[in-house]
Scaffold this active site. Sequence first.
Site, short mmCIF file in Angstrom:
data_model
loop_
_atom_site.label_atom_id
_atom_site.label_comp_id
_atom_site.label_asym_id
_atom_site.label_seq_id
_atom_site.Cartn_x
_atom_site.Cartn_y
_atom_site.Cartn_z
CE LYS A 191 -20.20 -13.11 -13.39
NZ LYS A 191 -18.88 -12.66 -13.86
CG ASP A 194 -18.36 -18.83 -8.84
OD1 ASP A 194 -18.04 -18.89 -10.33
OD2 ASP A 194 -17.47 -18.67 -8.05
CG ASN A 236 -21.28 -16.40 -11.03
OD1 ASN A 236 -20.81 -17.12 -11.54
ND2 ASN A 236 -20.91 -15.26 -10.57
CG ASP A 248 -19.40 -12.39 -9.75
OD1 ASP A 248 -18.66 -13.12 -9.88
OD2 ASP A 248 -19.76 -11.58 -10.53
CB THR A 272 -19.03 -8.79 -17.20
OG1 THR A 272 -19.82 -7.75 -17.64
CG2 THR A 272 -19.88 -9.66 -16.34
C1 LIG Z 1 -23.85 -28.35 -18.02
C2 LIG Z 1 -24.95 -29.39 -17.55
N1 LIG Z 1 -25.95 -29.56 -18.38
N2 LIG Z 1 -26.94 -30.25 -17.67
C3 LIG Z 1 -27.97 -31.12 -18.09
C4 LIG Z 1 -26.40 -30.16 -16.40
C5 LIG Z 1 -25.56 -29.37 -16.49
C6 LIG Z 1 -24.63 -29.00 -15.26
N3 LIG Z 1 -23.67 -28.19 -14.94
C7 LIG Z 1 -23.55 -28.28 -13.76
C8 LIG Z 1 -22.36 -27.36 -12.85
C9 LIG Z 1 -21.60 -26.66 -13.56
C10 LIG Z 1 -20.80 -26.86 -14.90
N4 LIG Z 1 -19.94 -25.75 -15.27
N5 LIG Z 1 -20.14 -25.13 -14.41
C11 LIG Z 1 -19.46 -23.66 -14.56
C12 LIG Z 1 -18.02 -23.60 -13.87
C13 LIG Z 1 -17.26 -24.84 -13.97
C14 LIG Z 1 -15.87 -24.70 -13.35
C15 LIG Z 1 -15.81 -23.63 -12.30
C16 LIG Z 1 -16.67 -22.61 -12.14
C17 LIG Z 1 -17.95 -22.62 -13.03
C18 LIG Z 1 -20.94 -25.35 -13.20
C19 LIG Z 1 -22.61 -27.37 -11.49
CL1 LIG Z 1 -21.37 -26.52 -10.54
C20 LIG Z 1 -23.36 -28.20 -10.91
N6 LIG Z 1 -24.47 -28.72 -11.64
C21 LIG Z 1 -24.37 -28.70 -12.99
N7 LIG Z 1 -25.26 -29.44 -13.82
#
Ligand SMILES: Cc1nn(C)cc1-c1nc2c(-c3cnn(Cc4ccccc4)c3)c(Cl)cnc2[nH]1
Length: 287
Positions: free
Chosen positions: A141, A157, A144, A139, A175
Site C-alpha cells: 500500500k 516495511d 509502505n 501489505d 486499513t
Molecule cells: C520523511 C522523509 N523526507 N525525506 C526528504 C526523506 C524522508 C525519509 N523517510 C524515510 C524513512 C521513513 C520515515 N518514516 N517512515 C515510516 C515509519 C516510521 C517508523 C516505523 C514504521 C514506518 C519511514 C525510511 Cl525507513 C527510510 N528513508 C526515509 N527517508
Amino acid sequence: VDQPLVPKQFHLGMFEIGRPLGKGKFGRVYLARERSSNFICALKVLYKSELQQGSGVEKQVRREIEIQSNLRHPNILKLYGHFHDSKRIFLILEFAGKGELYKHLRRENRFPEWKAAQYTAQMASALRYLHRKHVIHRDIKPENILVGIHGEIKISDFGWSVHAPNNRRQTLCGTLDYLPPEMIKSGSKDNWYNEKVDLWSLGVLIYEFLVGEAPFEDTPIMTHKRIARADMTIPEWVSKEAKDLIKKLLVLDPEKRLPLEEVQTHPWIIKHCVKGERASNREKPLK
Ligand SMILES: Cc1nn(C)cc1-c1nc2c(-c3cnn(Cc4ccccc4)c3)c(Cl)cnc2[nH]1
C-alpha cells in the site's frame, strides 16, 4: 564517501543521529550517519516495551529483519543490519531521499498516467524478485512505499511478509482497503500464503495512483462487502489501457489474476515505460 555498511557488529555509538524522519505504529525513524564511513542511512528505533513480549509484533520484527536483510533489489529498501540495547531494537535501513510515497500522492491528489505506469513497472519488478524468493509481501500500500533520490520507488516495511508456504496465524489491523477477498473471507487460510495476494494489492495500488482513493474505500462493513464482490467502478477518464490492467488484477479468483510477467509487458506499461525520452512527450507513436 558512501561505503556499504560492512561490520557485522553495530552499536549506537557508531552513529551520529540526525532529524526524525517519521514515525509508524511501532517506533520512529531518524536520519543517521555511520561515523567511520560517513554513510548516510535511516535508523528505525523500536522500543522493546512497545513490542508486547510474545505478541505477534515481536515475531513480525524478527521476520522483517530475517527477510529484508537477504533482499537486494533497486526497488526494495535495503536493511543493512540491526542491533539492540537493553530497551530498544535498531534497524539500519537505506535512506530514501524523497521520503514516503503516500505523502506525495496526498499532495498531488493523483499521479499522471506516465508516473503511475512507471511506479507500477518498478513494483512488478520488485514483486517478481520477491516471489522468485518465495517471499510474499502481503501489505502492499502507499504507506509502505518510499521514494529514492532519483524518484524510484522502494518497497519497505516487511513486517507482514512471509516465506510461503507458512502456517503461522496472523491478526490483521490497519486499513482493509488493500486486502484481497481470500484474506477477508473466513474459511481456508492457505490462500493467505499464495503470492497472488500481492497481485490483488498491486491492482488496488494502481487504482489509487490514478484515482487518488482506493477502489473499495467505504465504511468498513461496505469495504468488506465490496472487496468480496470485486465491486468497484473505474472513472471514465482513466485510459482504457489502465482500466484493462486494473480489471485483470482485481479478479476474485487468485489463479485468474494477471501474472507479473504479463503486467510488465501490458500495453499500458509499454506505452509509458519505454527507455529514453518520456513516452508522453513523444510526438509520434512508436512503430
Ligand atoms: C520523511 C522523509 N523526507 N525525506 C526528504 C526523506 C524522508 C525519509 N523517510 C524515510 C524513512 C521513513 C520515515 N518514516 N517512515 C515510516 C515509519 C516510521 C517508523 C516505523 C514504521 C514506518 C519511514 C525510511 Cl525507513 C527510510 N528513508 C526515509 N527517508
